[in-house]
Design a protein around this motif. Sequence first.
Motif, PDB file in Angstrom:
ATOM      1  N   LEU A   6     -83.312  16.068  29.144  1.00  0.00           N
ATOM      2  CA  LEU A   6     -82.003  15.427  29.300  1.00  0.00           C
ATOM      3  C   LEU A   6     -81.179  16.144  30.363  1.00  0.00           C
ATOM      4  CD1 LEU A   6     -81.022  14.706  25.584  1.00  0.00           C
ATOM      5  CD2 LEU A   6     -81.805  13.070  27.305  1.00  0.00           C
ATOM      6  N   THR A   7     -81.249  17.462  30.378  1.00  0.00           N
ATOM      7  CA  THR A   7     -80.512  18.240  31.381  1.00  0.00           C
ATOM      8  C   THR A   7     -81.016  17.902  32.774  1.00  0.00           C
ATOM      9  OG1 THR A   7     -80.115  20.005  29.794  1.00  0.00           O
ATOM     10  CG2 THR A   7     -79.894  20.575  32.122  1.00  0.00           C
ATOM     11  N   ALA A   8     -82.327  17.804  32.937  1.00  0.00           N
ATOM     12  CA  ALA A   8     -82.894  17.441  34.241  1.00  0.00           C
ATOM     13  C   ALA A   8     -82.425  16.053  34.667  1.00  0.00           C
ATOM     14  CB  ALA A   8     -84.422  17.502  34.187  1.00  0.00           C
ATOM     15  N   LEU A   9     -82.391  15.116  33.719  1.00  0.00           N
ATOM     16  CA  LEU A   9     -81.898  13.769  34.032  1.00  0.00           C
ATOM     17  C   LEU A   9     -80.424  13.810  34.444  1.00  0.00           C
ATOM     18  CD1 LEU A   9     -83.516  11.582  31.209  1.00  0.00           C
ATOM     19  CD2 LEU A   9     -84.057  11.527  33.659  1.00  0.00           C
ATOM     20  N   ALA A  10     -79.633  14.612  33.738  1.00  0.00           N
ATOM     21  CA  ALA A  10     -78.202  14.711  34.056  1.00  0.00           C
ATOM     22  C   ALA A  10     -78.001  15.261  35.462  1.00  0.00           C
ATOM     23  CB  ALA A  10     -77.483  15.585  33.027  1.00  0.00           C
ATOM     24  N   PHE A  11     -78.749  16.301  35.815  1.00  0.00           N
ATOM     25  CA  PHE A  11     -78.611  16.869  37.157  1.00  0.00           C
ATOM     26  C   PHE A  11     -79.055  15.879  38.229  1.00  0.00           C
ATOM     27  CE2 PHE A  11     -78.913  21.333  35.235  1.00  0.00           C
ATOM     28  CZ  PHE A  11     -77.539  21.502  35.277  1.00  0.00           C
ATOM     29  N   ALA A  12     -80.141  15.143  37.958  1.00  0.00           N
ATOM     30  CA  ALA A  12     -80.615  14.138  38.910  1.00  0.00           C
ATOM     31  C   ALA A  12     -79.591  13.002  39.040  1.00  0.00           C
ATOM     32  CB  ALA A  12     -81.979  13.588  38.481  1.00  0.00           C
ATOM     33  N   ALA A  13     -79.035  12.584  37.920  1.00  0.00           N
ATOM     34  CA  ALA A  13     -78.017  11.521  37.955  1.00  0.00           C
ATOM     35  C   ALA A  13     -76.788  11.985  38.717  1.00  0.00           C
ATOM     36  CB  ALA A  13     -77.646  11.108  36.530  1.00  0.00           C
ATOM     37  N   ALA A  14     -76.431  13.241  38.567  1.00  0.00           N
ATOM     38  CA  ALA A  14     -75.270  13.783  39.291  1.00  0.00           C
ATOM     39  C   ALA A  14     -75.499  13.763  40.801  1.00  0.00           C
ATOM     40  CB  ALA A  14     -74.982  15.208  38.826  1.00  0.00           C
ATOM     41  N   ARG A  15     -76.770  13.847  41.198  1.00  0.00           N
ATOM     42  CA  ARG A  15     -77.105  13.784  42.634  1.00  0.00           C
ATOM     43  C   ARG A  15     -77.233  12.340  43.130  1.00  0.00           C
ATOM     44  NH1 ARG A  15     -80.624  17.722  40.755  1.00  0.00           N
ATOM     45  NH2 ARG A  15     -82.401  16.300  40.928  1.00  0.00           N
ATOM     46  N   GLY A  16     -76.993  11.375  42.239  1.00  0.00           N
ATOM     47  CA  GLY A  16     -77.005   9.977  42.657  1.00  0.00           C
ATOM     48  C   GLY A  16     -78.247   9.197  42.286  1.00  0.00           C
ATOM     49  N   ASP A  17     -79.155   9.759  41.525  1.00  0.00           N
ATOM     50  CA  ASP A  17     -80.379   9.072  41.113  1.00  0.00           C
ATOM     51  C   ASP A  17     -80.047   8.067  40.010  1.00  0.00           C
ATOM     52  OD1 ASP A  17     -82.817   8.271  39.978  1.00  0.00           O
ATOM     53  OD2 ASP A  17     -83.739  10.243  40.233  1.00  0.00           O
ATOM     54  N   ARG A  55     -66.914   7.754  31.168  1.00  0.00           N
ATOM     55  CA  ARG A  55     -66.307   9.066  31.416  1.00  0.00           C
ATOM     56  C   ARG A  55     -67.375  10.097  31.784  1.00  0.00           C
ATOM     57  NH1 ARG A  55     -61.516  10.044  26.917  1.00  0.00           N
ATOM     58  NH2 ARG A  55     -60.480   8.037  27.187  1.00  0.00           N
ATOM     59  N   ALA A  56     -68.516  10.005  31.122  1.00  0.00           N
ATOM     60  CA  ALA A  56     -69.597  10.954  31.402  1.00  0.00           C
ATOM     61  C   ALA A  56     -70.106  10.786  32.836  1.00  0.00           C
ATOM     62  CB  ALA A  56     -70.737  10.766  30.404  1.00  0.00           C
ATOM     63  N   VAL A  57     -70.247   9.552  33.279  1.00  0.00           N
ATOM     64  CA  VAL A  57     -70.717   9.310  34.648  1.00  0.00           C
ATOM     65  C   VAL A  57     -69.736   9.911  35.646  1.00  0.00           C
ATOM     66  CG1 VAL A  57     -71.103   7.488  36.371  1.00  0.00           C
ATOM     67  CG2 VAL A  57     -72.116   7.296  34.096  1.00  0.00           C
ATOM     68  N   ARG A  58     -68.437   9.722  35.388  1.00  0.00           N
ATOM     69  CA  ARG A  58     -67.427  10.304  36.281  1.00  0.00           C
ATOM     70  C   ARG A  58     -67.468  11.826  36.265  1.00  0.00           C
ATOM     71  NH1 ARG A  58     -62.823   7.604  33.712  1.00  0.00           N
ATOM     72  NH2 ARG A  58     -63.929   5.714  33.270  1.00  0.00           N
ATOM     73  N   ALA A  59     -67.838  12.400  35.117  1.00  0.00           N
ATOM     74  CA  ALA A  59     -67.831  13.859  34.976  1.00  0.00           C
ATOM     75  C   ALA A  59     -69.178  14.504  35.320  1.00  0.00           C
ATOM     76  CB  ALA A  59     -67.437  14.229  33.546  1.00  0.00           C
ATOM     77  N   LEU A  60     -70.203  13.710  35.569  1.00  0.00           N
ATOM     78  CA  LEU A  60     -71.529  14.272  35.854  1.00  0.00           C
ATOM     79  C   LEU A  60     -71.528  15.316  36.972  1.00  0.00           C
ATOM     80  CD1 LEU A  60     -74.144  11.406  35.450  1.00  0.00           C
ATOM     81  CD2 LEU A  60     -74.224  13.678  34.427  1.00  0.00           C
ATOM     82  N   PRO A  61     -70.800  15.121  38.056  1.00  0.00           N
ATOM     83  CA  PRO A  61     -70.825  16.151  39.112  1.00  0.00           C
ATOM     84  C   PRO A  61     -70.338  17.521  38.626  1.00  0.00           C
ATOM     85  CG  PRO A  61     -69.923  14.113  39.975  1.00  0.00           C
ATOM     86  CD  PRO A  61     -70.073  13.924  38.482  1.00  0.00           C
TER      87      PRO A  61
END
Length: 185
Positions: A6-17, A55-61
Motif C-alpha cells: 500500500l505504501t508503494a502504491l501511495a508513493f507511486a500515486a503521489a508521483r502521478g501514476d 482529501r487523501a488524493v490532495r494530500a498524497l504529495p
Amino acid sequence: MPDQDLTALAFAAARGDRDALTDLIRATQRDVLRFLTPLTGAADVEDLAQETFLRAVRALPEFAGRSSVRTWLFAIARRVAADDVRRATRRPRIAALTDWQSSAESAESAHARFDEQHALRDLLAGLTPERREAFVITQVSGLSYAEAAEVCGCPVGTIRSRVARAREDLVEAMRDGRTAYSQPG
C-alpha cells in the motif's frame, strides 16, 4: 494487501501514476467504509468515504510513509466524519420517515445474520463516541493500539482504556438486553 505494498502504491500515486491510485483506492475502500460506518449514518457512508479519498488524493504529495497508509487514511476519515457531524449540527436536516409497517414486515422476514448485524450496530451506537471509535479502529478495522492512538491523536494508554471500557460497556449492554434488535433466549 500488505502495508508495504500500500505504501508503494501511495508513493507511486503521489508521483502521478493513475493506475497506482486506482489500485490504492480499491485496496483500502472496504477498510475505510467499515471504519466510517459506526461513526456516521449508513446513508452518508459512501459520501464520506468519497470525501476521504478526495482529501487523501490532495494530500498524497505530503504522505511521507511515517505511518501505514491505513492509519493515514483512517486519520483523514476521522476528520471527515467529525466535519460531517459539525456540519449536521449547524444545519439540522429533515429526516425522512420510513413506512413503519413495511419496515416491521421486512424485519420479521430478515435472516438472523441481518438481525445480529443490526444488534451489533445498535450496541456500538450505545457507546460513547470516543470508546466506539477506539473499539472500531482496533477491533473491527484491525489497527494496532499505537496506530489507533496516532489516528485519534491521543496516547496509547488512552486507546487501551477506551477499548477496555468499550468491551465492558458492550458486555453490560448485552447482559441487559439493551438493543433494539435483541432476540429472546
